[in-house]
Design an enzyme around this catalytic site. Sequence first.
Site, PDB file in Angstrom:
ATOM      1  N   ASP A  72       0.873  -1.180   0.000  1.00  0.00           N
ATOM      2  CA  ASP A  72       0.000   0.000   0.000  1.00  0.00           C
ATOM      3  C   ASP A  72       0.905   1.225   0.000  1.00  0.00           C
ATOM      4  O   ASP A  72       2.027   1.159   0.531  1.00  0.00           O
ATOM      5  CB  ASP A  72      -0.918   0.011   1.234  1.00  0.00           C
ATOM      6  N   ASN A  80     -11.643   7.319   6.003  1.00  0.00           N
ATOM      7  CA  ASN A  80     -11.398   5.871   5.914  1.00  0.00           C
ATOM      8  C   ASN A  80     -12.024   5.106   7.074  1.00  0.00           C
ATOM      9  O   ASN A  80     -12.365   3.925   6.939  1.00  0.00           O
ATOM     10  CB  ASN A  80      -9.899   5.569   5.920  1.00  0.00           C
ATOM     11  N   LEU A  81     -12.170   5.759   8.215  1.00  0.00           N
ATOM     12  CA  LEU A  81     -12.510   5.042   9.440  1.00  0.00           C
ATOM     13  C   LEU A  81     -13.929   4.490   9.444  1.00  0.00           C
ATOM     14  O   LEU A  81     -14.263   3.661  10.295  1.00  0.00           O
ATOM     15  CB  LEU A  81     -12.301   5.952  10.657  1.00  0.00           C
ATOM     16  N   LYS A  96      -0.716   3.766   6.090  1.00  0.00           N
ATOM     17  CA  LYS A  96      -1.602   2.635   6.329  1.00  0.00           C
ATOM     18  C   LYS A  96      -0.805   1.366   6.620  1.00  0.00           C
ATOM     19  O   LYS A  96      -1.248   0.505   7.383  1.00  0.00           O
ATOM     20  CB  LYS A  96      -2.522   2.411   5.126  1.00  0.00           C
ATOM     21  N   CYS A 198     -14.965   3.684  -4.520  1.00  0.00           N
ATOM     22  CA  CYS A 198     -15.622   3.923  -3.237  1.00  0.00           C
ATOM     23  C   CYS A 198     -15.611   5.410  -2.898  1.00  0.00           C
ATOM     24  O   CYS A 198     -16.571   5.934  -2.336  1.00  0.00           O
ATOM     25  CB  CYS A 198     -14.922   3.135  -2.133  1.00  0.00           C
ATOM     26  N   CYS A 347     -16.645  18.701  -9.373  1.00  0.00           N
ATOM     27  CA  CYS A 347     -17.097  17.486  -8.701  1.00  0.00           C
ATOM     28  C   CYS A 347     -16.261  17.308  -7.435  1.00  0.00           C
ATOM     29  O   CYS A 347     -15.827  18.296  -6.843  1.00  0.00           O
ATOM     30  CB  CYS A 347     -17.010  16.274  -9.634  1.00  0.00           C
TER      31      CYS A 347
END
Length: 389
Positions: A72, A80-81, A96, A198, A347
């Site tokens: 990563d 993220n949590l 991370k 996501c 956006c």
Amino acid sequence: MSAVAPLVEPAADLTVAETERYSRHIIIPEIGAVGQRRLRNSRVLVVGAGGLGSPVLLYLAAAGVGTLGIIDDDIVDLSNLQRQVIHGVADVGRSKLESARDAVAELNPLVAVRLHHARLDSTNALTLFADYDLIVDGSDTFATRYLVNDAAAILGKPYVWGSVSRFDGQVSVFWAKHGPSYRDLYPEAPPAGSVRSCGEGGVFGMLCGVVGAMMVSEAVKLITGVGRTLLGRVLLFNALGASWREITVARDPAGEPVTELVDYELFCGTSHRPDTDASAGLSVRELAGMLAARGRGDCDFELIDVREPGEHEIVRIPGSRLIPVALILGGGAVSQVRLDQNIVLYCKAGIRSAEALSELRRQGYSRIQHVQGGVLAWAKEIDPSLPLY
């Protein structure tokens, strides 16, 4: 497919402490002490320490996998949590990799953790994969998924794949020398921008736990050689309807074997943005100046937010109007925006606004620009009081 042969040989006898720790596995006849020793002798590489990587890493560590590799290159962000449960508030801003390593060590210090601080690409995939028995792919881009598939195929290694989007999850096992691969499921990459990440489309946080746990279940079965794997099958889960279903995937008899890695960003059509005209891009500071001029009556333009209504509610640039990108791509924006009007689109980060700009130009709009970096750049550079998401 019936059970495959175990991926690894058993390690030496378990210690008393290991026997106590893994006793709930050992007393299962199908796993037993031998299966647990295979887990201890296994080396598993997890691609990504995010939404899927979080439960995958925790459950692999709890199961007693001897060596866990993590690749990563991201840092922990507050957003993220909601789903990346291996990280905590104290980890925001940390790598991370380091956060995940510490969580694994806290859960099971018997696991050796190898950190690979890099972005997986065609230059490092084969070298990294060669050191592991099994790959678990928790990546969230099609380019990385095709890369994982091809590198694993070249090396003859199996891998477990999972994906999540909003309320939907998918899990499967791919092993080119024993059955179908990811390319049999997706022979061609979806058009660039047709599937939201996501970060762009959102994900039901708990779905990551469901799919991640299923991925680990497949990994453990492959390592120990028990049960029926998902090789040749894709398991689909819809959290909104609480329903599971299964589809079968067969190897394409006309498919060519993978012999080399390619440029996967180019293959997936993501190596460049839809808008290639640099003059069409505005910085947030330029936009701030334009908005100030508009407020004085010195210029006139329409500022359009092309995100979804929920995103617009979270944060927006003042003075903007919402027209979701789906409406623009479907041609429904023509009745809402005049052709002779100056238009600025934005956006979240500049991806969807570039897509919308290209489509509006195709529809005949010429006086149009979009904001580079989107509302995230606005919040970081112009108004830090606004939330990031």
